[in-house]
Design a protein around this motif. Structure first.
Motif, PDB file in Angstrom:
ATOM      1  N   TYR B 197      25.224   2.156  29.182  1.00  0.00           N
ATOM      2  CA  TYR B 197      24.534   0.868  29.267  1.00  0.00           C
ATOM      3  C   TYR B 197      24.617   0.128  27.922  1.00  0.00           C
ATOM      4  CZ  TYR B 197      21.048  -2.564  30.796  1.00  0.00           C
ATOM      5  OH  TYR B 197      20.405  -3.724  31.151  1.00  0.00           O
ATOM      6  N   MET B 198      24.600   0.883  26.804  1.00  0.00           N
ATOM      7  CA  MET B 198      24.765   0.245  25.487  1.00  0.00           C
ATOM      8  C   MET B 198      26.137  -0.419  25.382  1.00  0.00           C
ATOM      9  SD  MET B 198      22.995   3.009  22.894  1.00  0.00           S
ATOM     10  CE  MET B 198      23.400   2.135  21.371  1.00  0.00           C
ATOM     11  N   LYS B 199      27.165   0.284  25.887  1.00  0.00           N
ATOM     12  CA  LYS B 199      28.526  -0.295  25.863  1.00  0.00           C
ATOM     13  C   LYS B 199      28.567  -1.591  26.671  1.00  0.00           C
ATOM     14  CE  LYS B 199      31.097   3.157  27.480  1.00  0.00           C
ATOM     15  NZ  LYS B 199      32.290   3.832  28.020  1.00  0.00           N
ATOM     16  N   LEU B 200      27.926  -1.579  27.825  1.00  0.00           N
ATOM     17  CA  LEU B 200      27.932  -2.775  28.668  1.00  0.00           C
ATOM     18  C   LEU B 200      27.149  -3.914  28.021  1.00  0.00           C
ATOM     19  CD1 LEU B 200      27.541  -1.258  32.218  1.00  0.00           C
ATOM     20  CD2 LEU B 200      29.351  -2.812  31.496  1.00  0.00           C
ATOM     21  N   LYS B 201      25.991  -3.560  27.489  1.00  0.00           N
ATOM     22  CA  LYS B 201      25.133  -4.565  26.845  1.00  0.00           C
ATOM     23  C   LYS B 201      25.851  -5.290  25.711  1.00  0.00           C
ATOM     24  CE  LYS B 201      20.125  -4.004  26.650  1.00  0.00           C
ATOM     25  NZ  LYS B 201      18.992  -3.245  26.063  1.00  0.00           N
ATOM     26  N   SER B 202      26.787  -4.596  25.051  1.00  0.00           N
ATOM     27  CA  SER B 202      27.476  -5.183  23.908  1.00  0.00           C
ATOM     28  C   SER B 202      28.617  -6.105  24.304  1.00  0.00           C
ATOM     29  CB  SER B 202      28.044  -4.064  23.020  1.00  0.00           C
ATOM     30  OG  SER B 202      27.064  -3.099  22.772  1.00  0.00           O
ATOM     31  N   ARG B 203      28.974  -6.136  25.565  1.00  0.00           N
ATOM     32  CA  ARG B 203      30.087  -6.994  25.973  1.00  0.00           C
ATOM     33  C   ARG B 203      29.629  -8.457  26.026  1.00  0.00           C
ATOM     34  NH1 ARG B 203      33.992  -3.528  27.897  1.00  0.00           N
ATOM     35  NH2 ARG B 203      35.405  -5.125  28.676  1.00  0.00           N
ATOM     36  N   PRO B 204      30.543  -9.372  25.653  1.00  0.00           N
ATOM     37  CA  PRO B 204      30.185 -10.803  25.688  1.00  0.00           C
ATOM     38  C   PRO B 204      29.648 -11.253  27.053  1.00  0.00           C
ATOM     39  CG  PRO B 204      32.287 -10.501  24.572  1.00  0.00           C
ATOM     40  CD  PRO B 204      31.886  -9.152  25.080  1.00  0.00           C
ATOM     41  N   CYS B 205      30.197 -10.721  28.138  1.00  0.00           N
ATOM     42  CA  CYS B 205      29.759 -11.177  29.470  1.00  0.00           C
ATOM     43  C   CYS B 205      28.297 -10.847  29.730  1.00  0.00           C
ATOM     44  CB  CYS B 205      30.628 -10.554  30.569  1.00  0.00           C
ATOM     45  SG  CYS B 205      30.438  -8.766  30.759  1.00  0.00           S
ATOM     46  N   PHE B 206      27.744  -9.893  28.976  1.00  0.00           N
ATOM     47  CA  PHE B 206      26.367  -9.465  29.214  1.00  0.00           C
ATOM     48  C   PHE B 206      25.358 -10.341  28.487  1.00  0.00           C
ATOM     49  CE2 PHE B 206      23.161  -6.420  30.447  1.00  0.00           C
ATOM     50  CZ  PHE B 206      23.756  -5.700  31.462  1.00  0.00           C
ATOM     51  N   ARG B 207      25.820 -11.064  27.458  1.00  0.00           N
ATOM     52  CA  ARG B 207      24.882 -11.801  26.604  1.00  0.00           C
ATOM     53  C   ARG B 207      23.955 -12.770  27.356  1.00  0.00           C
ATOM     54  NH1 ARG B 207      28.722 -13.227  21.964  1.00  0.00           N
ATOM     55  NH2 ARG B 207      29.222 -11.018  21.757  1.00  0.00           N
ATOM     56  N   PRO B 208      24.519 -13.557  28.277  1.00  0.00           N
ATOM     57  CA  PRO B 208      23.632 -14.500  28.999  1.00  0.00           C
ATOM     58  C   PRO B 208      22.504 -13.788  29.736  1.00  0.00           C
ATOM     59  CG  PRO B 208      25.947 -15.009  29.412  1.00  0.00           C
ATOM     60  CD  PRO B 208      25.933 -13.718  28.681  1.00  0.00           C
ATOM     61  N   LEU B 209      22.765 -12.595  30.256  1.00  0.00           N
ATOM     62  CA  LEU B 209      21.730 -11.871  30.998  1.00  0.00           C
ATOM     63  C   LEU B 209      20.599 -11.448  30.071  1.00  0.00           C
ATOM     64  CD1 LEU B 209      24.178 -11.754  32.953  1.00  0.00           C
ATOM     65  CD2 LEU B 209      23.382  -9.498  33.650  1.00  0.00           C
ATOM     66  N   LEU B 210      20.964 -11.095  28.826  1.00  0.00           N
ATOM     67  CA  LEU B 210      19.942 -10.641  27.880  1.00  0.00           C
ATOM     68  C   LEU B 210      19.076 -11.800  27.406  1.00  0.00           C
ATOM     69  CD1 LEU B 210      22.037  -8.065  25.821  1.00  0.00           C
ATOM     70  CD2 LEU B 210      20.536  -7.653  27.775  1.00  0.00           C
ATOM     71  N   ALA B 211      19.594 -13.017  27.560  1.00  0.00           N
ATOM     72  CA  ALA B 211      18.825 -14.199  27.152  1.00  0.00           C
ATOM     73  C   ALA B 211      17.925 -14.708  28.278  1.00  0.00           C
ATOM     74  CB  ALA B 211      19.783 -15.305  26.701  1.00  0.00           C
ATOM     75  N   ASP B 212      18.059 -14.166  29.470  1.00  0.00           N
ATOM     76  CA  ASP B 212      17.248 -14.621  30.613  1.00  0.00           C
ATOM     77  C   ASP B 212      15.755 -14.403  30.362  1.00  0.00           C
ATOM     78  OD1 ASP B 212      19.325 -15.421  32.263  1.00  0.00           O
ATOM     79  OD2 ASP B 212      19.511 -13.485  33.260  1.00  0.00           O
ATOM     80  N   ARG B 213      14.992 -15.425  30.657  1.00  0.00           N
ATOM     81  CA  ARG B 213      13.530 -15.319  30.653  1.00  0.00           C
ATOM     82  C   ARG B 213      13.032 -16.112  31.849  1.00  0.00           C
ATOM     83  NH1 ARG B 213      15.114 -12.398  27.574  1.00  0.00           N
ATOM     84  NH2 ARG B 213      14.537 -11.965  25.417  1.00  0.00           N
ATOM     85  N   TRP B 214      11.978 -15.655  32.514  1.00  0.00           N
ATOM     86  CA  TRP B 214      11.439 -16.435  33.619  1.00  0.00           C
ATOM     87  C   TRP B 214       9.959 -16.682  33.370  1.00  0.00           C
ATOM     88  CZ3 TRP B 214      14.210 -19.148  36.858  1.00  0.00           C
ATOM     89  CH2 TRP B 214      13.579 -19.771  37.945  1.00  0.00           C
ATOM     90  N   PRO B 215       9.534 -17.955  33.540  1.00  0.00           N
ATOM     91  CA  PRO B 215       8.146 -18.310  33.262  1.00  0.00           C
ATOM     92  C   PRO B 215       7.162 -17.379  33.959  1.00  0.00           C
ATOM     93  CG  PRO B 215       9.411 -20.260  33.927  1.00  0.00           C
ATOM     94  CD  PRO B 215      10.320 -19.088  34.055  1.00  0.00           C
ATOM     95  N   GLY B 216       6.217 -16.829  33.195  1.00  0.00           N
ATOM     96  CA  GLY B 216       5.211 -15.964  33.807  1.00  0.00           C
ATOM     97  C   GLY B 216       5.637 -14.511  33.903  1.00  0.00           C
ATOM     98  N   LEU B 217       6.938 -14.257  33.677  1.00  0.00           N
ATOM     99  CA  LEU B 217       7.429 -12.879  33.717  1.00  0.00           C
ATOM    100  C   LEU B 217       8.060 -12.558  32.364  1.00  0.00           C
ATOM    101  CD1 LEU B 217       9.259 -12.809  37.204  1.00  0.00           C
ATOM    102  CD2 LEU B 217       7.025 -11.840  36.684  1.00  0.00           C
ATOM    103  N   ALA B 218       7.329 -11.830  31.526  1.00  0.00           N
ATOM    104  CA  ALA B 218       7.861 -11.488  30.205  1.00  0.00           C
ATOM    105  C   ALA B 218       8.665 -10.191  30.320  1.00  0.00           C
ATOM    106  CB  ALA B 218       6.722 -11.315  29.223  1.00  0.00           C
ATOM    107  N   PRO B 219       9.804 -10.107  29.603  1.00  0.00           N
ATOM    108  CA  PRO B 219      10.598  -8.867  29.660  1.00  0.00           C
ATOM    109  C   PRO B 219       9.984  -7.774  28.781  1.00  0.00           C
ATOM    110  CG  PRO B 219      11.641 -10.435  28.194  1.00  0.00           C
ATOM    111  CD  PRO B 219      10.424 -11.126  28.745  1.00  0.00           C
ATOM    112  N   ALA B 220      10.343  -6.520  29.041  1.00  0.00           N
ATOM    113  CA  ALA B 220       9.965  -5.412  28.165  1.00  0.00           C
ATOM    114  C   ALA B 220      10.532  -5.682  26.767  1.00  0.00           C
ATOM    115  CB  ALA B 220      10.530  -4.116  28.725  1.00  0.00           C
ATOM    116  N   GLN B 221       9.863  -5.131  25.759  1.00  0.00           N
ATOM    117  CA  GLN B 221      10.230  -5.444  24.376  1.00  0.00           C
ATOM    118  C   GLN B 221      11.679  -5.101  24.025  1.00  0.00           C
ATOM    119  OE1 GLN B 221       7.411  -3.689  21.732  1.00  0.00           O
ATOM    120  NE2 GLN B 221       7.028  -5.625  20.659  1.00  0.00           N
ATOM    121  N   HIS B 222      12.167  -3.992  24.557  1.00  0.00           N
ATOM    122  CA  HIS B 222      13.515  -3.546  24.196  1.00  0.00           C
ATOM    123  C   HIS B 222      14.597  -4.228  25.044  1.00  0.00           C
ATOM    124  CE1 HIS B 222      12.627  -1.128  27.785  1.00  0.00           C
ATOM    125  NE2 HIS B 222      13.900  -1.304  28.017  1.00  0.00           N
ATOM    126  N   TYR B 223      14.200  -5.117  25.968  1.00  0.00           N
ATOM    127  CA  TYR B 223      15.134  -5.624  26.974  1.00  0.00           C
ATOM    128  C   TYR B 223      16.448  -6.165  26.388  1.00  0.00           C
ATOM    129  CZ  TYR B 223      17.260  -8.634  30.477  1.00  0.00           C
ATOM    130  OH  TYR B 223      18.170  -9.241  31.304  1.00  0.00           O
TER     131      TYR B 223
END
Lengths: 228, 228
Positions: B197-223
């Motif tokens: 999962y660390m390898k996947l997280k580091s790929r450029p295609c994954f970056r937009p997903l890590l920036a996702d936030r939804w109003p009223g739903l906060a992500p876990a700290q390590h997300y």
């Protein structure tokens, strides 16, 4: 090329039925092995760790090729035996066939099969007691809503995805035919759907499905009637 | 060829995330439009009568091509933009990638997402009250069973389906990443899964997903932490 195909399936599993219809339509002979998937038989779990049907084993190469899950099998058949095409001939046709294929496997299966087949079939196979009437009602209501949509589509089209028979028809017929085995499809209220289903029922690929019987589960009287 | 791609999606929908990862990996730029699918917005339902995300609209031809449902989109992308291949290069690789793709979309989604995401996300979005603790427990137990299987696979493979990154990895990561948004993945007990999962997280295609936030739903700290 001599192919040696073996299909592990459960006769009343909609996913398995899709594959049997596709193999029949492409005139690919295969050996079938009916499995009681809910007992997690070792032979099945060894081939498919998910324990789900269908699984197609293709022998004849150096090693047998094991194809698990309906969509993997269908896509493989389409790639290796493209005629007749069951996923459309151009991008728009393919998009429509795949949209409806996923409609039945994702939405219909969840909203209708998840109730009706669970209550009438799985509970019987697993010895979980009588159907829950509330769940049956929810499933029947959802089924009507889906049939309204299919009736609309078929009022303007020869086949579900357009001018040509496709996997969308087989997916819809596979799901509906199992529900029809238990007598729960209100055909008379949906004349275009009924005509379409009669056309499908008359195809040679459909015959083996109409001959399916499972011990302890009797089909509705009209189940194998071509003129129901 | 100039393509004009618009993706209607919901940021925390696993099916939508699969498509975003595939588009990113194939370096296809697209406009995104986040939709509140549970409100059945007219623009979405008009394009996809099932009312589900994702939907990809391809403009540039005579008429726009509307692709509904994740698998229809992924198969279309693979056919029109085969490099890099995300469904394997030979029949055995393709069979394995597709088996696992369907594993996550059919079995994992039903056994894990159906509980954890329904309780923690959908109930919040729909205003259905607090998570049910029994359902959360059932989902967490099923998640562990799935992770045991994925850990076994990844102990002998670079990527989920074998030697090459495939849609199987994106499907697994799409489902897991949404559960991880809510902090429910026990990474430390599954070291091979965590490394993958660390390898996947580091790929450029994954970056937009890590920036996702939804109003009223906060992500876990390590997300969005690459070194979690």
């Amino acid at each position: 090329m001599s192919l040696d195909l073996t299909l592990l399936h459960f006769p009343l599993d909609p996913a398995s039925r899709q594959v049997r219809l596709a193999l029949g339509e492409k005139r690919l002979p295969f050996t079938e092995e009916a499995v009681r998937y809910w007992e997690r038989p070792a032979a099945l779990v060894k081939l498919n760790p998910s324990g789900l049907t269908p699984v197609l084993v293709v022998a004849g190469g150096r090693e047998p090729l094991v194809l698990c899950e309906s969509r993997a099998i269908l896509d493989h058949l389409e790639e290796t035996h493209p005629e007749p095409p069951l996923l459309g001939r151009d991008p728009a046709e393919r998009a429509e066939a795949r949209r409806l294929l996923q409609w039945f496997d994702r939405k219909f299966d969840y909203e209708v099969g998840g109730f009706l087949l669970h209550e009438k079939m799985e509970k019987r196979l697993l010895g979980l007691g009588a159907p829950d009437l509330g769940a049956m009602r929810a499933g029947r209501e959802a089924l009507r809503a889906h049939l309204v949509y299919v009736e609309t589509l078929l009022s303007g089209r020869d086949w579900l995805a357009g001018r040509r028979l496709s996997m969308a028809d087989f997916a819809a017929a596979a799901h509906l035919s199992v529900i029809d085995y238990f007598g729960d499809v209100p055909w008379r209220d949906f004349p275009a759907v009924k005509t379409w289903y009669m056309k499908l029922k008359s195809r040679p690929c459909f015959r083996p499905l109409l001959a399916d019987r499972w011990p302890g589960l009797a089909p509705a009287q009209h189940y194998d009637d071509l003129d129901f």
